[in-house]
Design a protein around this motif. Structure first.
Motif, PDB file in Angstrom:
ATOM      1  N   ALA A 151      98.306  95.872  46.267  1.00 45.80           N
ATOM      2  CA  ALA A 151      98.215  94.985  45.107  1.00 45.80           C
ATOM      3  C   ALA A 151      96.965  94.107  45.192  1.00 45.80           C
ATOM      4  O   ALA A 151      96.262  93.906  44.188  1.00 45.80           O
ATOM      5  CB  ALA A 151      99.471  94.121  45.019  1.00 45.80           C
ATOM      6  N   GLN A 196      93.859  94.179  42.529  1.00 40.86           N
ATOM      7  CA  GLN A 196      93.394  92.978  41.826  1.00 40.86           C
ATOM      8  C   GLN A 196      91.908  92.730  42.077  1.00 40.86           C
ATOM      9  O   GLN A 196      91.163  92.378  41.157  1.00 40.86           O
ATOM     10  CB  GLN A 196      94.214  91.771  42.287  1.00 40.86           C
ATOM     11  CG  GLN A 196      95.636  91.748  41.735  1.00 40.86           C
ATOM     12  CD  GLN A 196      96.411  90.541  42.220  1.00 40.86           C
ATOM     13  OE1 GLN A 196      96.169  90.044  43.319  1.00 40.86           O
ATOM     14  NE2 GLN A 196      97.341  90.064  41.411  1.00 40.86           N
ATOM     15  N   SER A 220      98.006  95.271  39.057  1.00 39.69           N
ATOM     16  CA  SER A 220      98.850  95.358  40.249  1.00 39.69           C
ATOM     17  C   SER A 220     100.330  95.401  39.881  1.00 39.69           C
ATOM     18  O   SER A 220     101.195  95.317  40.758  1.00 39.69           O
ATOM     19  CB  SER A 220      98.577  94.164  41.164  1.00 39.69           C
ATOM     20  OG  SER A 220      98.891  92.944  40.491  1.00 39.69           O
TER      21      SER A 220
END
Length: 505
Positions: free
Chosen positions: A461, A465, A471
């Protein structure tokens, strides 16, 4: 660069092997459209091994050969009866590093020297189907063997049938039926080298310090038999790990874990002042193996989770992100693992294991009755596991409980491996314990995989990002992993009661 080929072949000898004219007509073998003569190749091969023939003792051959379509260096590693992986490297004056690394666990620091020279006149025929597709290659080999540095020499003729790449092994049965009718039979030697060694008086000797295996009698005998089995697995799996074959790292990791836990569980049999340093080194090796294996497990788990996710919950290039993340980590862990296997530290570990099984540091209990000594060790591990499970289930959900459950999982594995080692002596009782612990570790393993997957999803994630990607999907998968871990924790008390009943049966 070395290339690999799976070689499936059979060798025959007998009256009909005396020459090409004695080879039966193979055109009536079912499936054969025609037999095409390919001429005669003159082959000159020099086989390399250690002075005490460590490779030959393991049915491994390493040769430098000129002549024929595949001249070069060949390393042949046994896979099954009549099946070997042949790894080819270009001609050079010295043994290629790509091949020496694959036999390092066998030869250690011993030099590879030329032992036998084989010169063969190979009369080759191709068996093809009606469309001209190759089914198998049949050759009549007239072999002249010479032991280098000695006076031994021999000669013989044999017939070799090698299945075409991707062919059906059942075809070899059809060819064999025809050859048997002509008076041929399977060769008693698995390879030309084995026959040359036998007929020139250079038969491979058992490695120093390795007595012939005997039926276990005492508690110490059983523990050492299990330890020797795992030591052998470490040595045998080394080339497969280096070649990145499926499940090779997993297999070596299990053998390492089994050895380490066995030395701890049976510390009343083997002196810990000797085995504890070995356990430390086994822990190091397990750590080197863990990165690659854990990466493989988590990648498969997350890929399967993505497959189960509805399309509406997939946002952004999540599969590409997962592949990139996995590839980067796999590449780095592979390099570290290869460096570990090439290190002096690993050679010292293998030497220590050799010494352990050949000159074991036995304690008084080693001479005791297996049922009493080994049974007590398994029960001791079970008692410790019981306390760990009770502690873990008494903690609130969170990081502390995750760590406690992971410790319980490791203890369950130790109990399982202790029961495995004791099974030949204890019989069904130990086998039931092994099954019970296997079931319990499966549940606890799924929980630990969920913990590791959530760590990976956080990382993914953050990378998404940073790259300006969504994400969202990784957050969804994180939530699913949380629920999966909670379900495992809810199922643990019942699974533990079932394991206790199984271990007591």
């Amino acid at each position: 660069m070395a290339d690999t080929k799976r070689e499936i072949e059979r060798k025959y000898e007998g009256p009909a092997a005396g020459g090409g004219a004695g080879l039966p007509d193979l055109t009536d073998v079912p499936g054969v459209g025609s037999v095409i003569g390919k001429g005669v190749d003159e082959l000159d091969a020099t086989y390399y091994d250690t002075a005490d023939q460590l490779l030959a003792a393991a049915a491994i051959t390493l040769r430098h050969r000129t002549g024929g379509h595949d001249e070069g260096w060949h390393l042949k590693l046994p896979v099954a009866d009549g099946v070997r992986d042949e790894i080819h490297a270009p001609l050079s004056d010295t043994v290629p590093a790509a091949l020496t690394s694959l036999v390092r666990s066998r030869v250690r620091d011993a030099a590879l020297v030329p032992l036998v020279r084989l010169r063969s006149s190979r009369d080759v025929r191709h068996l093809v189907d009606d469309s001209g597709g190759l089914l198998a290659e049949v050759s009549v080999d007239r072999v002249r063997a010479e032991r280098l540095g000695g006076k031994g020499a021999a000669q013989w003729t044999e017939i070799e049938v090698e299945l075409a790449d991707g062919g059906d092994p059942a075809f070899l049965d059809k060819v064999e039926k025809k050859l048997r009718k002509a008076g041929l039979h399977r060769s008693a030697s698995p390879s030309k080298l084995a026959r040359a060694l036998a007929e020139t008086g250079a038969v491979a000797a058992r490695p120093a310090g390795e007595p012939p295996a005997a039926k276990p009698v005492t508690a110490g005998d059983h523990v050492l038999a299990y330890a020797r089995e795992q030591r052998d697995a470490l040595v045998e799996l080394d080339p497969a790990v280096r070649r990145d074959l499926p499940d090779a790292v997993h297999g070596m990791r299990i053998a390492t874990r089994r050895l380490r836990n066995t030395l701890r569980s049976f510390d009343n049999v083997l002196d810990r002042t000797v085995t504890d340093p070995i356990r430390t080194e086994l822990k190091w090796l397990a750590g080197e193996l863990a990165g690659d294996r854990d990466q493989e497990v988590i990648t498969k788990r997350l890929a399967a989770a993505l497959d189960d996710l509805p399309r509406t919950l997939r946002s952004g290039p999540v599969r590409k992100r997962l592949r990139t993340w996995s590839r980067e980590r796999h590449s780095g862990s592979r390099q570290r693992l290869t460096e570990a296997l090439d290190s002096r530290r690993h050679l010292y570990l293998l030497a220590a294991l050799d010494a352990l099984v050949s000159d074991p540091p036995l304690r008084k209990a080693a001479g005791g009755k297996p049922g009493k000594v080994l049974g007590a060790a398994v029960r001791k591990d079970l008692d410790r596991l019981s306390r760990l499970v009770a502690r873990a289930t008494g903690l609130p959900p969170g990081r502390d409980r995750d760590l406690a459950l992971h410790e319980a999982r490791k203890k369950a594995k130790r109990t399982r491996y202790a029961a495995e080692a004791a099974a030949p002596a204890l019989g069904k009782r130990a086998e039931a314990t092994t099954r019970a612990m296997k079931s319990l570790t499966k549940l606890l393993g799924d929980h630990q995989d969920s913990v590791m997957s959530r760590d990976a999803l956080r990382d993914l994630a953050e990378q998404a990002q940073a790259a300006g990607e969504s994400s969202f999907t990784f957050g969804v998968l994180y939530g699913r992993e949380e629920r999966r871990a909670a379900a495992d924790e809810d199922a643990l008390p019942r699974a533990w009661r079932r394991a206790v009943r199984g271990a007591a049966s």
